[in-house]
Design an enzyme around this catalytic site. Structure first.
Site, PDB file in Angstrom:
ATOM      1  N   LYS A 183      -7.988  11.637   2.982  1.00 38.30           N
ATOM      2  CA  LYS A 183      -9.038  10.471   3.628  1.00 38.30           C
ATOM      3  C   LYS A 183      -7.917   9.606   4.196  1.00 38.30           C
ATOM      4  O   LYS A 183      -7.454   8.561   3.502  1.00 38.30           O
ATOM      5  CB  LYS A 183      -9.653  10.000   2.373  1.00 38.30           C
ATOM      6  CG  LYS A 183     -10.427   8.591   2.718  1.00 38.30           C
ATOM      7  CD  LYS A 183     -11.330   8.814   4.073  1.00 38.30           C
ATOM      8  CE  LYS A 183     -12.284   7.556   4.505  1.00 38.30           C
ATOM      9  NZ  LYS A 183     -11.425   6.634   4.783  1.00 38.30           N
ATOM     10  N   GLY A 221     -13.369   7.048  -0.107  1.00 37.18           N
ATOM     11  CA  GLY A 221     -12.119   6.838  -0.867  1.00 37.18           C
ATOM     12  C   GLY A 221     -12.526   6.612  -2.150  1.00 37.18           C
ATOM     13  O   GLY A 221     -12.132   7.469  -3.121  1.00 37.18           O
ATOM     14  N   GLU A 259       0.738   3.765  -5.209  1.00 38.13           N
ATOM     15  CA  GLU A 259       1.937   3.095  -4.248  1.00 38.13           C
ATOM     16  C   GLU A 259       1.429   1.855  -3.647  1.00 38.13           C
ATOM     17  O   GLU A 259       0.682   2.059  -2.713  1.00 38.13           O
ATOM     18  CB  GLU A 259       2.782   3.856  -3.494  1.00 38.13           C
ATOM     19  CG  GLU A 259       3.989   3.310  -3.081  1.00 38.13           C
ATOM     20  CD  GLU A 259       3.872   2.578  -1.752  1.00 38.13           C
ATOM     21  OE1 GLU A 259       4.076   1.483  -1.770  1.00 38.13           O
ATOM     22  OE2 GLU A 259       3.725   2.961  -0.639  1.00 38.13           O
ATOM     23  N   CYS A 293       4.978  -2.166   2.975  1.00 38.67           N
ATOM     24  CA  CYS A 293       5.210  -2.590   1.646  1.00 38.67           C
ATOM     25  C   CYS A 293       6.333  -2.897   1.150  1.00 38.67           C
ATOM     26  O   CYS A 293       6.442  -3.813   0.307  1.00 38.67           O
ATOM     27  CB  CYS A 293       4.158  -1.681   0.829  1.00 38.67           C
ATOM     28  SG  CYS A 293       4.874   0.198   1.029  1.00 38.67           S
ATOM     29  N   GLU A 392       1.966 -11.047  -0.669  1.00 40.11           N
ATOM     30  CA  GLU A 392       1.945  -9.970   0.375  1.00 40.11           C
ATOM     31  C   GLU A 392       1.235 -10.619   1.574  1.00 40.11           C
ATOM     32  O   GLU A 392       0.083 -10.341   1.746  1.00 40.11           O
ATOM     33  CB  GLU A 392       1.638  -8.557  -0.089  1.00 40.11           C
ATOM     34  CG  GLU A 392       2.132  -7.660   1.045  1.00 40.11           C
ATOM     35  CD  GLU A 392       1.921  -6.073   0.496  1.00 40.11           C
ATOM     36  OE1 GLU A 392       2.848  -5.386   0.747  1.00 40.11           O
ATOM     37  OE2 GLU A 392       0.804  -5.748  -0.098  1.00 40.11           O
TER      38      GLU A 392
END
Length: 489
Positions: A183, A221, A259, A293, A392
């Site tokens: 996906k 998902g 991850e 990332c 982030e």
């Protein structure tokens, strides 16, 4: 630009290229904001069909046991994709906004060629390991281990490096003998859809082994993560979404690989070439508009060289203007969407509110009237406790933070909920070794060393994830271990 080969692209389900039951959804160019075309829009029913196909292909065929056949199919796929490399390149630049120069490396060609590593591994891996004889409870017994595929893998991937992340999942998962439902992110459906078309038309992959389900609906998902027919979820994305995936997968106790996010530190020791190190930090955070990332977004420099470091970093960053990703000289392309640009800009306002100074950048480039561009931005005057230094951002934003020696630099690097990557610059090998051993991250580059490769495991500590991707360690994420005991002869 009009990309006719993939306009109204199809799903790949059970070996067939089929339309999405939800019709299509629009695909936009982030560098121009123009409509590129449409992608197949799958529904929950389409996902259900794909999962059922993957389940049958695993349970009812020899795919998981025929290592040589799997290796052949993966090599076929690599060669077939190489035959479409220019079409793939055009799509990648158009829908991702990926700088053209990166498509010769981690944005396209590298990940495709990495399929060869996993094909070789399928043939060379020790699928059976002899443990020898023993006498548990006085009974002479011979024991051995079998490594076997986990089953059906649900792979959920983001938009920032679609080829690298898609192939880092489907390559080892398929090589290990699993079947896969992929996906991909709705921002970048074509990168995955063309792979499905090539696989269906130009390889010998059996029906159902790889299914590719593009959709505008993020809930698909969650459907993958919740479905009891799926044995493992491999997810790359934000830490917040990773938590949701883990909760959903817990209901059926399926294996999970995550991850997730990062806020990696670029540590400059007091014996380093300061200008060279700072220039590299500026270049790194500007590459692909900082949408990675593992990109280092905290520049940690000696306190007594702070002003010099800010000046050196600013000098490089001023020259890294956002540009058309189709230009071979562009390093900093657009952000993926208006939503993502708004997020980055909110952090720039926050940095000022927290007492920081925007040294370079901080706005939209005047030379680009359209496109989701943000200037590479350097922020000074904040410490590591600021939200700008802790959270982030996923944009070309670098915060410069002072340290008071090697131990303090390590402390700052570790003072983060994340632990994905990082960099260290210095000249004394013993000092570097101490810093490397002290920083709690999954990857660490020293003086420009490159950690990305097919055989190099990638992943993070703390809230940056669970497990490893790539390398033998990444391959083994998709395996189960079976112990067999029989009477000793």
């Amino acid at each position: 630009m009009t990309l006719r080969p993939t306009d109204s692209s199809t799903l790949l389900i059970d070996g067939k290229l089929v339309p999405g039951s939800g019709g299509t959804f629009e695909v936009f160019d982030p560098s121009t904001e123009e409509l590129l075309g449409h992608a197949a829009d799958a529904t929950a029913d389409d996902m259900d069909t794909a999962i059922a196909a993957a389940r049958r292909a695993f349970d009812d065929t020899d795919w998981s046991r025929d290592h040589a056949f799997r290796a052949r199919c993966l090599r076929q796929l690599r060669d077939a994709l190489r035959g479409h490399i220019e079409e793939l390149r055009e799509i990648t630049v158009a829908e991702v906004g990926a700088p053209l120069f990166l498509t010769s490396a981690a944005h396209l060609e590298g990940p495709i060629d990495d399929l060869l590593y996993f094909a070789d591994l399928a043939e060379s891996y020790s699928w059976k390991q002899d443990l020898g004889n023993a006498e548990p409870m006085g009974i002479p017994t011979h024991r051995y281990l079998l490594k076997e595929a986990t089953g059906v893998v649900g792979a959920i991937t983001p938009w920032n490096f679609p080829h690298q992340i898609n192939f880092a999942k489907i390559g080892p998962a398929l090589a290990a003998g699993n079947t896969v439902v992929l996906k991909p992110a709705p921002d970048t459906p074509w990168c995955a859809a063309l792979v499905g078309k090539v696989l269906a038309e130009e390889t010998d992959f059996p029906p159902g082994v790889l299914n590719i389900v593009t959709s505008s609906d993020h809930r698909l998902g969650a459907q993958l993560a919740e479905d009891p027919r799926v044995d493992l979820i491999s997810f790359t994305g934000s830490t917040a979404t990773g938590r949701s995936v883990m909760r959903a997968a817990a209901e059926t106790l399926k294996k999970v690989f995550l991850e997730l996010g990062g806020k990696s530190a670029f540590l400059v020791l007091d014996d380093a070439d300061l200008r060279s190190a700072c220039s590299m930090a500026a270049f790194t955070v500007s590459t692909h508009a900082g949408q990675g990332c593992a990109i280092t977004t905290r520049l940690v420099v000696p306190r007594d060289k702070y002003d010099e470091a800010v000046a050196a970093t600013a000098k490089t960053m001023r020259n890294l203007r956002p540009g058309d990703p189709r230009d071979p000289g562009t390093v900093c392309g657009p952000l993926i969407s208006e939503r993502q640009r708004a997020r980055v800009e909110s952090y720039l306002r926050l940095a000022v509110d927290e007492g920081g100074t925007i040294v370079v950048g901080g706005g939209r480039p005047a030379e680009h009237a359209r496109g989701y561009f943000v200037e590479p931005t350097l922020i000074s005057g904040l410490d590591n406790t600021s939200r700008t230094a802790q959270e982030e951002i996923f944009g070309p934003v670098l915060v410069v933070i002072p340290h008071d020696g090697d131990d303090d630099a390590v402390r700052i690097a570790n003072d983060s909920p994340y632990g994905l990557s990082g960099a260290v610059y210095g000249t004394d090998p013993e000092r570097i070794a101490r810093v490397v051993s002290g920083v709690r991250t999954g990857t660490l580059g020293v003086n420009g060393g490159i950690w990305y490769a097919a055989d190099a495991p990638f992943g993070g500590y703390k809230q940056s994830g669970i497990g490893r991707e790539m390398g033998v360690a990444g391959f083994e994420e998709y395996l189960e271990t079976k112990l067999v005991a029989e009477p000793a002869s």
